[in-house]
Scaffold this active site. Structure first.
Site, PDB file in Angstrom:
ATOM      1  N   GLY A 155       0.833  -1.203   0.000  1.00 56.96           N
ATOM      2  CA  GLY A 155       0.000   0.000   0.000  1.00 56.96           C
ATOM      3  C   GLY A 155       0.865   1.250   0.000  1.00 56.96           C
ATOM      4  O   GLY A 155       2.084   1.185   0.187  1.00 56.96           O
ATOM      5  N   LEU A 156       0.205   2.357  -0.196  1.00 60.05           N
ATOM      6  CA  LEU A 156       0.891   3.658  -0.241  1.00 60.05           C
ATOM      7  C   LEU A 156       1.618   3.960   1.070  1.00 60.05           C
ATOM      8  O   LEU A 156       1.281   3.369   2.111  1.00 60.05           O
ATOM      9  CB  LEU A 156      -0.137   4.769  -0.481  1.00 60.05           C
ATOM     10  N   SER A 157       2.560   4.858   0.993  1.00 58.05           N
ATOM     11  CA  SER A 157       3.160   5.374   2.219  1.00 58.05           C
ATOM     12  C   SER A 157       2.047   5.995   3.060  1.00 58.05           C
ATOM     13  O   SER A 157       1.166   6.668   2.527  1.00 58.05           O
ATOM     14  CB  SER A 157       4.222   6.428   1.850  1.00 58.05           C
TER      15      SER A 157
ATOM     16  N   GLY B  60      -0.960   2.715   6.368  1.00 62.17           N
ATOM     17  CA  GLY B  60      -1.182   1.989   7.631  1.00 62.17           C
ATOM     18  C   GLY B  60      -0.508   0.624   7.670  1.00 62.17           C
ATOM     19  O   GLY B  60      -0.767  -0.170   8.585  1.00 62.17           O
TER      20      GLY B  60
ATOM     21  N   SER C  57       5.979  -1.844  -1.970  1.00 62.72           N
ATOM     22  CA  SER C  57       6.006  -2.801  -3.093  1.00 62.72           C
ATOM     23  C   SER C  57       5.024  -2.352  -4.192  1.00 62.72           C
ATOM     24  O   SER C  57       4.014  -3.020  -4.435  1.00 62.72           O
ATOM     25  CB  SER C  57       5.700  -4.225  -2.620  1.00 62.72           C
TER      26      SER C  57
END
Ligand code: PPS
Ligand code: ADP
Length: 466
Positions: free
Chosen positions: A287-289, A292, A361
């Site tokens: 997931g995005l920075s 969570g 990733s």
């Protein structure tokens, strides 16, 4: 132990007697066999071997070895009973400073069969039951009881002096091992004095006392005597004194011998999982920075550990600052980052641990490669390592609003190049096993969602404890 011949052993004073007159000319008082010189390969080697067994190569503890022998004939049963019921043995058992063992039975049968007194000389008519030994704490003294048959004679009906010397060599050495560094000794000298002939088919008591210890050297004295019938006094048959030295190479020798051990062929993953009562797998969070990932991964790891499972988290803290500290955020470096992490996660999972990874990733191909790597572990009928992709799904705006490290701000300002979601791509999963939405659910709910999925798939047995 071979099956013994049928011969009645009667528990009378006769049984313990060894007072037959010595054949003239064979053994004179004070006439003895003197063994000098450093005997590292002969008797001395036996002493070394036994200490190794005691130190770390034993298959059984003292207490276990004491219970291992099971007589398989009436004759052996009678020998056992005589030893067990004898007042000397009873008295030694009541003294806490003495530890009982059957030293030969501490070894595996494979090793034992290659020893002189535990292998070649054990059996019907020879050393008929494994000697019972009582060793005083700190290597201060030893008392052991043995029954010798009539197949190890020098003269007919008389036990061979060489056997008695061997018994004293081993016995005195074994008695002082615990007083020496590395609990090891080789025999440097051994002096034997035969006092009386030793009858075959008799119980013998070996007594040893460590009389002096100086650094790596221990001097011990002792004897072999009869096991007296009740009311009788023991008769001293052979006396001995010796010098036993703990060699400088002792510690090294122990290490070297480890390399000679033949190990069982590699366990299958299924066997390892069964032995650990847990299936290893990889939970791959993407997931995005600021989506969570780290927060959920940390809580999940703790939750699984509390359930009694082995779990370990791989994240930027222990990977980007260590294994991958040479990598940046270019596409190529991110590819390599994920490839290495996939390999490491696979190893943890192969070791029956739940590996939890929390990396952006961003490239689908990299995540697919990680999945493939795990799938490829299916070989020789072994199950593949499960790979569970978890999409930590939050809209970019949410992540950007959270911005706990101020990175989005910097990225927008152009201070950070190739920042995921801003100036570098994030390719959303299309086949993730689980999707969690951290902007809609609490951390606890996200953890429960993943754990329940694992239980439903049969990867985790325990119920979720709320
Ligand atoms: N350019 C750029 N893009 C994205 N992220 C950046 C960048 N530079 C530094 N960081 C910080 O590094 C963390 C991401 O590292 P990852 O190893 O997870 O990245 S990747 O999977 O190789 O893409 C990421 O941490 P998280 O916020 O925890 O994801 C950022 O704090
Ligand atoms: N339900 C939730 N799950 C995870 N993080 C959450 C949640 N709600 C709010 N947050 C917050 O979002 C931020 C996410 O940061 P972090 O876990 O470091 O994300 P990442 O590792 O993906 O960069 C944290 O400040 C965290 O407290």
């Amino acid at each position: 132990m071979r099956r013994a011949r049928k011969k009645k052993i009667v528990l009378t004073s006769e049984l313990f007697s060894t007072t037959t007159a010595a054949p003239k000319g064979r053994i004179g008082r004070g006439l003895g066999l003197l063994l000098y010189g450093v005997a590292f390969s002969g008797l001395g080697a036996a002493a070394t071997f036994y200490s190794m067994v005691q130190k770390g190569f034993a298959s059984f503890t003292d207490a276990e070895s004491a219970k291992l022998f099971v007589p398989d004939s009436d004759e052996l049963q009678q020998i056992e009973e005589t030893i067990n019921k004898h007042p000397l043995v009873q008295e030694l058992r009541s003294r806490p400073e003495f530890k009982e063992s059957r030293p030969h039975l501490k070894m595996s049968s494979e090793v034992r069969s290659r020893t002189l007194t535990g292998g070649a000389l054990q059996g019907d008519g020879m050393i008929m039951v494994p000697p019972v030994a009582f060793i005083e704490d700190g290597g201060k003294s030893i008392v052991s009881v043995t029954y010798i048959g009539d197949k190890l004679c020098g003269h007919p009906g008389l036990v061979h002096g060489g056997l008695l010397a061997t018994m004293l060599d081993e016995g005195l050495a074994r008695g002082c091992f615990d007083a020496l560094p590395h609990k090891i000794a080789v025999t440097a000298s051994l002096e034997i004095n035969y006092r009386k002939p030793t009858q075959a088919n008799s119980f013998l008591v070996l007594r040893g006392k460590t009389v002096k210890v100086e650094g790596r050297k221990a001097w011990a004295e002792g004897c072999i005597e009869t096991l007296p019938a009740p009311g009788e006094k023991p008769v001293t048959l052979v006396e001995a004194k010796g010098l036993f030295i703990s060699p400088k190479y002792a510690a090294q020798k122990l290490t070297l011998n480890i390399s000679n051990i033949t190990w069982h062929p590699s366990l299958s993953r299924r066997e390892r999982n069964q032995l650990r009562s847990q299936r290893g797998l990889t939970i791959w969070l993407t997931g995005l920075s600021a989506s969570g990932k780290s927060t959920v991964a940390t809580a999940l790891e703790q939750h699984l550990l509390h359930l009694g499972l082995s779990a370990y988290r791989l994240d930027g803290d222990n990977v980007r600052f260590g294994l991958n500290k040479d990598l940046g955020f270019s596409e190529k470096d991110r590819n390599e980052n994920i490839r290495r992490i996939s390999e490491v996660a696979k190893l943890f999972a192969d070791a029956s641990t739940i590996a939890i990874t929390s990396f952006i990733s961003p490239y689908r191909a990299d995540r697919d490669l990680a999945r493939e790597l795990h799938a490829k572990t299916e070989q020789d009928g072994d199950e593949p390592i499960p790979f569970v992709e978890v999409f930590v799904d939050v809209p970019l705006e949410v992540a950007e609003q959270r911005d706990p490290k101020g990175l989005y701000k910097k990225a927008r300002a152009g201070e950070i190049k190739e920042f995921t979601g801003i100036s570098a791509p994030y390719e959303e999963p299309v086949n993730a096993e689980i999707t969690i939405k951290t902007h809609e659910n609490t951390v606890e709910e996200c953890v429960a969602q993943i754990t329940n999925w694992l239980i439903a798939e049969g990867y985790v047995k325990s119920e979720v404890k709320n």
